[in-house]
Motif scaffolding. Structure first.
Motif, mmCIF file in Angstrom:
data_model
loop_
_atom_site.group_PDB
_atom_site.id
_atom_site.type_symbol
_atom_site.label_atom_id
_atom_site.label_comp_id
_atom_site.label_asym_id
_atom_site.label_seq_id
_atom_site.Cartn_x
_atom_site.Cartn_y
_atom_site.Cartn_z
ATOM 1 N N ARG A 44 -8.412 17.823 -12.507
ATOM 2 C CA ARG A 44 -8.425 19.066 -13.421
ATOM 3 C C ARG A 44 -8.040 17.736 -14.721
ATOM 4 O O ARG A 44 -7.050 18.374 -15.763
ATOM 5 C CB ARG A 44 -6.310 18.632 -13.339
ATOM 6 C CG ARG A 44 -6.013 19.419 -11.444
ATOM 7 C CD ARG A 44 -4.892 19.003 -10.252
ATOM 8 N NE ARG A 44 -4.060 20.143 -11.326
ATOM 9 C CZ ARG A 44 -2.631 20.287 -10.463
ATOM 10 N NH1 ARG A 44 -2.574 19.458 -9.359
ATOM 11 N NH2 ARG A 44 -2.260 21.622 -11.520
ATOM 12 N N LEU A 49 -6.649 21.257 -20.696
ATOM 13 C CA LEU A 49 -5.360 21.343 -21.063
ATOM 14 C C LEU A 49 -5.155 20.942 -22.247
ATOM 15 O O LEU A 49 -5.944 19.695 -22.839
ATOM 16 C CB LEU A 49 -4.894 20.562 -19.335
ATOM 17 C CG LEU A 49 -4.894 20.853 -18.250
ATOM 18 C CD1 LEU A 49 -4.307 20.009 -17.405
ATOM 19 C CD2 LEU A 49 -4.400 21.814 -18.270
ATOM 20 N N ASN A 50 -4.367 21.541 -23.043
ATOM 21 C CA ASN A 50 -3.838 21.302 -24.026
ATOM 22 C C ASN A 50 -2.142 20.570 -23.401
ATOM 23 O O ASN A 50 -2.282 19.426 -22.327
ATOM 24 C CB ASN A 50 -3.544 22.587 -24.780
ATOM 25 C CG ASN A 50 -2.454 23.386 -24.271
ATOM 26 O OD1 ASN A 50 -1.260 23.360 -23.750
ATOM 27 N ND2 ASN A 50 -1.590 24.329 -24.872
ATOM 28 N N LEU A 52 1.061 20.108 -24.250
ATOM 29 C CA LEU A 52 1.772 21.067 -23.406
ATOM 30 C C LEU A 52 1.828 21.510 -22.126
ATOM 31 O O LEU A 52 2.330 20.416 -21.074
ATOM 32 C CB LEU A 52 1.820 22.535 -24.242
ATOM 33 C CG LEU A 52 3.217 23.265 -23.794
ATOM 34 C CD1 LEU A 52 4.694 22.970 -23.433
ATOM 35 C CD2 LEU A 52 3.286 24.535 -24.059
ATOM 36 N N GLU A 53 0.326 22.323 -21.616
ATOM 37 C CA GLU A 53 0.296 22.350 -20.531
ATOM 38 C C GLU A 53 0.345 20.696 -19.888
ATOM 39 O O GLU A 53 0.355 20.121 -18.739
ATOM 40 C CB GLU A 53 -1.056 22.755 -19.769
ATOM 41 C CG GLU A 53 -1.135 24.693 -20.870
ATOM 42 C CD GLU A 53 -2.838 24.118 -21.159
ATOM 43 O OE1 GLU A 53 -2.602 26.164 -20.752
ATOM 44 O OE2 GLU A 53 -3.639 24.243 -21.842
ATOM 45 N N ALA A 54 -0.700 19.557 -20.070
ATOM 46 C CA ALA A 54 -0.793 18.389 -19.902
ATOM 47 C C ALA A 54 0.889 17.754 -19.410
ATOM 48 O O ALA A 54 0.870 16.997 -18.572
ATOM 49 C CB ALA A 54 -1.608 17.474 -20.562
ATOM 50 N N GLU A 56 3.178 19.376 -18.713
ATOM 51 C CA GLU A 56 3.745 19.522 -17.725
ATOM 52 C C GLU A 56 2.849 19.517 -16.131
ATOM 53 O O GLU A 56 4.247 19.407 -15.146
ATOM 54 C CB GLU A 56 3.676 21.423 -17.927
ATOM 55 C CG GLU A 56 4.244 22.489 -16.789
ATOM 56 C CD GLU A 56 4.575 23.775 -17.136
ATOM 57 O OE1 GLU A 56 4.730 24.409 -15.921
ATOM 58 O OE2 GLU A 56 3.446 24.282 -17.863
ATOM 59 N N LEU A 57 2.127 19.293 -16.653
ATOM 60 C CA LEU A 57 1.471 19.017 -15.027
ATOM 61 C C LEU A 57 1.965 17.561 -14.543
ATOM 62 O O LEU A 57 2.066 17.115 -13.565
ATOM 63 C CB LEU A 57 0.339 18.889 -15.787
ATOM 64 C CG LEU A 57 -1.013 18.027 -14.197
ATOM 65 C CD1 LEU A 57 -1.195 19.238 -13.294
ATOM 66 C CD2 LEU A 57 -2.467 18.048 -14.824
ATOM 67 N N ARG A 60 6.067 17.692 -13.723
ATOM 68 C CA ARG A 60 6.309 18.202 -12.838
ATOM 69 C C ARG A 60 5.623 17.622 -11.339
ATOM 70 O O ARG A 60 5.909 18.019 -9.579
ATOM 71 C CB ARG A 60 5.372 19.952 -12.730
ATOM 72 C CG ARG A 60 5.444 21.338 -11.627
ATOM 73 C CD ARG A 60 4.665 21.726 -11.824
ATOM 74 N NE ARG A 60 3.624 22.000 -11.257
ATOM 75 C CZ ARG A 60 2.301 22.221 -12.519
ATOM 76 N NH1 ARG A 60 3.170 22.837 -13.415
ATOM 77 N NH2 ARG A 60 1.131 22.538 -11.959
ATOM 78 N N MET A 133 9.626 23.610 -21.307
ATOM 79 C CA MET A 133 8.557 23.187 -20.968
ATOM 80 C C MET A 133 9.465 22.077 -19.932
ATOM 81 O O MET A 133 9.350 23.064 -18.398
ATOM 82 C CB MET A 133 7.211 22.993 -21.278
ATOM 83 C CG MET A 133 6.445 22.764 -19.878
ATOM 84 S SD MET A 133 6.915 21.024 -19.295
ATOM 85 C CE MET A 133 6.195 19.895 -21.114
ATOM 86 N N THR A 137 11.229 22.950 -16.079
ATOM 87 C CA THR A 137 10.230 22.177 -15.550
ATOM 88 C C THR A 137 11.114 21.256 -14.028
ATOM 89 O O THR A 137 11.551 21.594 -12.995
ATOM 90 C CB THR A 137 9.330 21.928 -15.636
ATOM 91 O OG1 THR A 137 8.120 22.013 -16.294
ATOM 92 C CG2 THR A 137 8.864 20.651 -14.352
#
Length: 215
Positions: A44, A49-50, A52-54, A56-57, A60, A133, A137
């Motif tokens: 992963r 990932l940007n 924001l996505e990182a 969240e990952l 979460r 975000m 989450t």
């Protein structure tokens, strides 16, 4: 002389055949290994990932389940592609641990604090998008978190929101901190800490004063 030359040519021909067979074997092994790798899920950390996505990952899939389900922060961080890094680089102490998700331009990482809490941080990015975000989450968790205190702190340098749930005698707490109107340079765009605590807390009781002063 002719016999010697014939033997040399025969030897050269045999050598070429052996090298050819070896090359074919190595190529076959390479193809097989590549095929085997393609059956595994991609790391992963290499999915582009940007921030924001990182963020969240990590929130979460690392901090929230680690604290709320009492799992290993380090194992979860590594399982999503986190790399163990020196905790002191991110303002932590020698008894703390840190895991950074990469390759990403801005620093996105979790801190496994010695006190048992877990913090997800994103150094740079759109603070409002990161806050949204993080709230989604946290509220998506099955523990039924409710928003508590929501206010400016540290003389307006940060905005902090607390979310609380109950698990038996313990409070489950998740906070979101983003830069305030007079923030310091270097304040992370998002810092979200998850921890367990005992007893009641005023942070878990939203008040009209909190809401009116910040909404």
């Amino acid at each position: 002389m002719k016999t010697v030359r014939t033997r040399v040519l025969t030897l050269a021909s045999s050598t070429r055949k052996i090298l050819g067979a070896l090359c074919l074997s190595l190529c076959a092994l390479s193809v097989a290994a590549e095929a085997a790798d393609n059956t595994k899920p991609a790391s992963r950390s290499t999915l582009g990932l940007n921030a924001l996505e990182a963020g969240e990952l990590l929130l979460r899939d690392v901090c929230l389940p680690a604290i709320l389900e009492q799992k290993s922060i380090g194992k979860l961080a590594i399982s999503v592609g986190g790399l163990s890094v020196a905790a002191n680089l991110y303002g932590a102490g020698r008894d703390d641990k840190a895991y950074r998700l990469g390759p990403i331009t801005t620093a996105v990482y979790v801190i496994d604090w010695a006190d048992g809490s877990c913090t997800t941080r994103v150094n740079r990015g759109d603070a409002e998008m990161l806050r949204g975000m993080a709230e989604r989450t946290i509220l998506a968790r099955p523990e039924a978190f409710v928003r508590g205190s929501h206010r400016l702190e540290d003389s307006g340098r940060v905005m902090r929101t607390v979310y609380c749930a109950q698990s038996g005698p313990e409070r489950l707490v998740a906070s979101i901190t983003t830069p305030g109107p007079v923030t310091r340079r270097g304040t992370p765009a998002l810092s979200s800490t998850v921890y367990r605590a005992q007893g009641a807390s005023a942070l878990c009781a939203a008040t009209s004063a909190d809401q009116s002063s910040t909404d």
